[in-house]
Structures are given as C-alpha cells and as structure tokens.
Design an enzyme around this catalytic site. Sequence first.
Site, PDB file in Angstrom:
ATOM      1  CE  LYS A 113      -6.351   9.464  -0.159  1.00  0.00           C
ATOM      2  NZ  LYS A 113      -5.224  10.344   0.122  1.00  0.00           N
ATOM      3  NE  ARG A 115      -2.964  17.172  -2.298  1.00  0.00           N
ATOM      4  CZ  ARG A 115      -3.015  15.855  -2.083  1.00  0.00           C
ATOM      5  NH1 ARG A 115      -3.077  15.020  -3.112  1.00  0.00           N
ATOM      6  NH2 ARG A 115      -2.975  15.357  -0.869  1.00  0.00           N
ATOM      7  CE1 TYR A 168     -19.927  -2.766 -30.655  1.00  0.00           C
ATOM      8  CE2 TYR A 168     -18.881  -2.890 -28.491  1.00  0.00           C
ATOM      9  CZ  TYR A 168     -20.027  -2.802 -29.284  1.00  0.00           C
ATOM     10  OH  TYR A 168     -21.246  -2.734 -28.688  1.00  0.00           O
ATOM     11  CG  MET A 185     -20.602   0.084 -21.023  1.00  0.00           C
ATOM     12  SD  MET A 185     -22.205   0.853 -21.318  1.00  0.00           S
ATOM     13  CE  MET A 185     -21.788   2.101 -22.516  1.00  0.00           C
TER      14      MET A 185
HETATM   15  C1  LIG Z   1      -4.077   9.890   0.473  1.00  0.00           C
HETATM   16  C2  LIG Z   1      -3.273  10.573   1.460  1.00  0.00           C
HETATM   17  C3  LIG Z   1      -2.434   9.852   2.330  1.00  0.00           C
HETATM   18  C4  LIG Z   1      -2.159   8.381   2.185  1.00  0.00           C
HETATM   19  O1  LIG Z   1      -1.260   8.167   1.119  1.00  0.00           O
HETATM   20  P1  LIG Z   1      -0.758   6.712   0.703  1.00  0.00           P
HETATM   21  O2  LIG Z   1       0.304   6.945  -0.286  1.00  0.00           O
HETATM   22  O3  LIG Z   1      -1.925   6.007   0.133  1.00  0.00           O
HETATM   23  O4  LIG Z   1      -0.268   6.071   1.938  1.00  0.00           O
HETATM   24  C5  LIG Z   1      -1.807  10.550   3.333  1.00  0.00           C
HETATM   25  N1  LIG Z   1      -1.980  11.867   3.492  1.00  0.00           N
HETATM   26  C6  LIG Z   1      -2.744  12.604   2.661  1.00  0.00           C
HETATM   27  C7  LIG Z   1      -2.872  14.060   2.879  1.00  0.00           C
HETATM   28  C8  LIG Z   1      -3.409  11.991   1.610  1.00  0.00           C
HETATM   29  O5  LIG Z   1      -4.158  12.700   0.770  1.00  0.00           O
END
Ligand SMILES: *Cc1c(COP(=O)(O)O)cnc(C)c1O
Length: 828
Positions: free
Chosen positions: A497, A595, A723, A772
């Site tokens: 992801k 969640r 800055y 930036m």
């Molecule tokens: C991102 C995620 C993981 C992986 O987590 P890590 O701590 O990066 O290993 C596993 N399961 C779900 C549902 C996630 O959102």
Amino acid sequence: MILKIKNIISQIHAVFVDNNNAKTIDAVSIDSRSLQNSSQTLFFALIGSNNDAHLYIKNLIEKGVQNFVVTHIPDDSAGKANFLVVENTLVALQLFAGYYRSLFDFPVIGLTGSNGKTIVKEWLNFLLSPDYNAIRSPKSYNSQVGVPLSVVAINEQHNLGIFEAGISTFSEMEKLEKIIKPTIGILTSIGSAHDEGFGNLEEKIREKLLLFKHSKVVIYQKNEIVDANLFSFKSGNQIAFSWSFKDATADVFVTKRPVSDKTFLHIRQAKENFEIEISFQDAASVENAISCLMVLLYFKYDVTIIQNRMKLLYPVEMRLKVKNGINNCSIIDDSYSSDFQSLKIALDFLESQTRAQQANIRNKQDQKKTVILSDIFQSGLPNAELYSKVAALIISNKISRVIGIGETISAFKEMFTNCITYKNTAEFIADFDVLIFSNETILIKGARTFQFEEIVSLLEEKTHETVLEINLNAISHNLNFFKSKLKPATKMMVMVKAFGYGNGGFEIAKLLEHHKVDYLGVAFADEGISLKNLGIHLPIMVMNPENTSFSAIIQHQLEPEIYSLKGLRAFIKIAEQKKLKHFPIHIKLDTGMHRLGFEANTIDDLIIALKGNQTIQIKSILSHMATSDDLKQKDFAHSQIDLFEKLSSKLMTELQIKPIRHILNTSGISNYPESQFDMVRLGIGLYGVSNDDEEQKYLENVGTLKSIISQIRTIPAGESVGYGRRFMAEKSTKIATIPIGYADGISRGWGNGVGFVTIKNEKATIVGSICMDMLMVDVSGIDCKEGDAVVIFGKSPTVNYIAQKLSTIPYEILTSISQRVKRVFYRE
Ligand SMILES: *Cc1c(COP(=O)(O)O)cnc(C)c1O
C-alpha cells in the site's frame, strides 16, 4: 562440451528413470524462464524456501526439455522425459559442477575474503585478458548455487578460470572447493562481513582457507592468523606467496606513496625493486590492486608489462545502475564489461526496468527496449556461434532495436533483426543526432576499451539530482529474513500500500511475484488496478474498497476486504448483477483496533447474510492488532488474538468453510510467532525497518534518499542563512545548498540544527529553515565540492533515527517522500 547422461548418473548418485530420449546434454539450467536450447539441457529442479522448480517440469517438457534432475517425478510427467532422481537437487548440482570442472585442466584462480572479491576478479580478468581466454563468475555469483552455475559455463576454448567463493557459515567452503578446485588461491581483505556465522576471526579465516586445500599457491596479505593456519592442511608442494606494508619478511614488500589522485607503490621482491602507479588512493582499492599485482608476479610477467597494465586499472561499477535519460529514456549503465553471462543478467534487468518505466509514463506511449552493445570478448566460442547465441538471446528478449558497435559485431549484423552497426564508438557519436532516442529503456553494455561512458554521458539527463535509490537485493534479504520466522505452511501477504511504503509499487510487486509470495495487500482499488494493468498476476486484497469501486474491483479481479454488513450487501448485489459465482472476498473482524471490521455482536447477522450464498467465497478472515509492537501491552494483544480465534472459528463452523486466517503484521510476526494462523501480513519490515533494535540489525537498508551539492559558499561570522535568518554564523562557516526541500517530503522540523545529512561519510548539520525545494547544511571541515553526493537518509541517518527525532514513526517518513522524487531501483 557435450556430456553423456550415462556418465553423469554415478557422479551425482542418481537413480536413472529412462525414457529412451536424447541422452546427451550441453547445457545446464535451474531457471525455467530463461532456457536457451531445450533438448540438450539438463534441468536441475531446485527447491527453495519459497519455490519448488518441480512445479514447472510439465511445462518444460512441453518446451522440449528432455532431461531432469529431481527429488521425485511429478505425477503428470512420468514417462515423458528422462529423470535422474536424487535425494537433494542442490547437492546434485554441486556434484555435477565438481565433476564438470574436473574435465578441464587449466589454471583456476579461486578468490575468497570478506571484501574485494568481485573487484579483484574483474581486474584480474582485465589484466590477463591480452594473454588468456578467461572464464569468470558473473557479477557476484559466489554462493552455493552461483558457484556451480559459473563453473558449468566453462568450455573448451577457455584457458584460465577466475571464480569467487563467498560463505556465510561453516562447511560451505569445503563444498565450494570441490567445485572450483582452484590451483591459485587469493585471500582478499578480511573484514567483518558475515561475522555472524562464525565464532571469531580465526574461525572465519580457517574456514575461508579451506578453499585453498589443493591449490599450488596461496596469495595473501601477511598476517599471523593466516600464517598459523595456512598449511594445517598442507598436501604437498603448496607455497605461500604473501605481501605486506609492514612485515619485511613477506615475499613482496610494498611501500605506498599517494600523489595527487594516484598512488605509487614501491615493490620489493627478493632482490628486485621497482615502482608501479595506480589511479586510486583509498585503502581498499590499493589492497585489491596489490592482490592483482601478486598474480602478475606469480605468472612472472615482465616489469614493464606490469607497470603498463596496472596503470590502466579502472573503477569497477559493482551494480547495474539505472539513470534518467534524455527524452523520457532510462538508461542502464553497464559500460565496463561485455561477456555473454553478464549480458543475460543485464537483459533480465532491462525487462524489469522497462515495465517499471511504463508505470511512470504519463503519455501512455509504449516504452521500447534498446540495446547498445559492443563486441563481446572472451566467450571462448567461435564468433559465428557466439553471435548467433547473442542474437537468439536478444530476439527472445524482444528488443526493439540493437545498436552494435565494433568490427566483429558489425560483421555479424545480419543475425540480428532491427540492428544497425558502427565500427567504433566515435562513428556512433558522429551519428548521434540522427538516431533519436525517446521513450526507450536503453541497456548500454560494452567492453572497457570501447569507452561507452561517453555514450552514457550523451544519453544521460542532467537535471534530476534528487533520487530515492531502492536496493532490490535488500528487499529480497528482508523478505527471506521474515520468511525464516514462519512455519513452513504459513503463507505470506505483503503490504504494498501507499506505493510500497513510498518505495515504488510496481517494481516491488514484481520482485515479490518473483519470490512467489502468496498475496499482495493495497489500501485502495486504484493501487490494485494499476498493479494489475502493469501485469502483476498475484492475488491482491484491497483493504479499503469504497462501494463506488466495487465494479472496478470485479473487473480487475481484485479481492475486496469486507468490513460491514452494508458493504457486504452492496458487494453481493453488484456481484449478482454480474452473475458471478464464488467471487473471493476477505472478511475483516474488529477485535480491538476499532478501525474497520465486524464487531463480535454483528457476527450472527454476518452468518445469516453469508449462509448459502454462492455469489461470493470467503477467501480469508483477518483482523489487525493495535499493539503488536509494544511488549508492555502484551495482554491486550493476547486478548485480540483470542477474540480473533473465537470469532473466526464460529464463522468457520457455522458456514462450514476453511478460509485462510491472518492477524499478524511485521511486529506481530516477531512478537507473537505462535499466532501465525495460516498467513501473515508483512509491511514495514520488508522495507528494512523494525520496531525492535535487535531485529533491526538483521535487516538491510532498502531506500537511500540522495541528492547533490548545488552550491558552496563561505559566510563570515554574523551573517545568517535562509528565511527568517534563523541561523546566525558565530564564526566563518562553509555552507552547502542541497536541492531538496519540504515539497519533496523533508519535514521542516528536521531543519534548524535538528537534523543532518551525510556528505563524504561525515555529518553535515542542517542550518536555518528548510525551504520548499532546498535546504542548507554546514560543511565547515568537510572536504567536499559542488556536485558531490549527499545522503538525506539511508544508512546514516536512518529513517528510524529521523522518526525518533521528529517524534513520529518511520512509516510517516517513508511515505512522505513526494512522488516528484524519482525512484531508481538497483540490484547489487
Ligand atoms: C499496513 C498493514 C499491515 C502491515 O503492517 P506493518 O506494521 O507495516 O507490518 C498489516 N495489516 C493491515 C491491515 C495493515 O493496514
């Protein structure tokens, strides 16, 4: 060399199951994807931790392969080919390589040591090439698999071998010795690499020396431990041939004298004295050059020849590098070697890079593949045969255009399709403007003498200075590290992801597909769609599918995670409209993270909604832990695991299903190994980051964010930087400006003296506020110039360190790096 199967059987202790087919072979393969000539190939079906080549045998028989070394004959293939059945196919490959090596009788140089093996190998090849037709292991093929594969590439035309052997633990070297059988041994620098596998330095040296058990001579830097252990296995007329900077009793005594950017070495051997010049100053290169010199001395070369050739030693590029090219091109710079073995490796890399580039191109144009290739030397084959092999390899890799440079390749132009040739590099350069390169991934591969670096510099785009370099080998290493923690049956989903945690989605997915992980996980449908469109075939779970994306999910064969009754009903409705049967979905349970997911009190309704439904199929049930990284909250973690066990069991019994169950993320894998269920979900660990300091030591750094120095100035005391004038110089200060800023994802909190970058291995503090697109650092006392490389993060500072200083987590640092920073992938 053509070998009879009947001679091989006893060498590898096989039971032969005969099918009366072709009984000779002239090639060996372990890789089902890159087979060249099929009917004469002996295929070794290796079994890895995540891959079993027996699965491809049926397919290979269809491609015409007739001879296999296996541990068992797959049911669907019995009677269709010849099988040599052995207990262990890797051992059989090693035995075969040892046997094959024994059929040749010429000097073979065996190299081992902790550092410098590959460089010494490449340099020796260069130094000896005017007089020998050498076979050498490609890149760093020095392992238990790489060494046998290198050795079986020997053919009748070779008259010298140069092979490296790398080991990580006991008993490995003895096996490699039997395969390489070096007649000349070289021990390169002994550092601390791979120390884990050994109790202490002496043990490590003793194990390495086993490579030289039957060598006639051993070359090494004089050292008490080596002296004491070298001939513990002495088996005849071996000699030690040592060198030293300090010990005058060494056979060769060397004094070094650095001058501007060179080093002069004064050499004293017996009564003879002379001086050579090399164009390096760093300690490692000087030692490696001396190892090479020792071989020339052992071969009794004339002093003038030694002087002339050593002067020409050049820096070896150890890895295939991808650079941004002009007009949307990418270039793979492999401009220091040109041999058949490394051409294969480079073409593989070209393929994966072309796909990656495709992912980045906005204007949907096809990325073409181009190869610029010089004459190939030292193949040992007659030219006609060599170039027909090269042409076949290039054609099978579907290269759009080939540009051959050199007299020999020009003579064989007709063997290629879409090929133009030039007699030499100068002629090509004269024609450069009319050739027009655009939207191409270009492999530039040439022997040293062709000076292809001039072509690289013509094609290279000079504007992008900031890149995130991704080490693909490190990803493989980290994957294997976590794999080793799993029970054999546990499957693995890898989370890619957020663009692979900022590291690049497609390229990493491709690598994971190669490693045969079971699943990929993405957050949103569009991430999955883009991976599928680029040709990723692994199943992909989408964690946060919006109802509006359900159609696209189905169309692209993605698998949604369903976390509510509303979502379930909506998905089933669309799936029914499309008349689907058993479409895979994943059920997310909320066991305490709060969640996403079905809570305990909704399970009964969920069961009712699912019972008897034929439209969908529950591929897996999962939950996510809130505290897997925090050992102080173990009780809570256990309560989540227990609830997951309970709720998922209920679903399984009531619905009579056996889905894959999974709850562990990276730190879960480390801290709750007993709760792997059927699968784990690896995330941050793959990218080289651990929450645990001890574990962190075993992971390799994946991403290095790099830039360069745009400008350097010295300001007097009392002047300010940036800055708001937030940095005031208390004394005369040398300031370097780096073209990377908060728009690239560098937090402003990292400025004003908090953070640092690394230049020439030294820390340079960030002074003033981060802008930036730029930031300024204090380089007083650092010997650097404009154009020098700057490391923003990587080995130092690490992402973990930055996260701690900024009171955040490494995940945020990694995923903040803006998409305008180009990702560049490499393999070592
Ligand atoms: C991102 C995620 C993981 C992986 O987590 P890590 O701590 O990066 O290993 C596993 N399961 C779900 C549902 C996630 O959102």
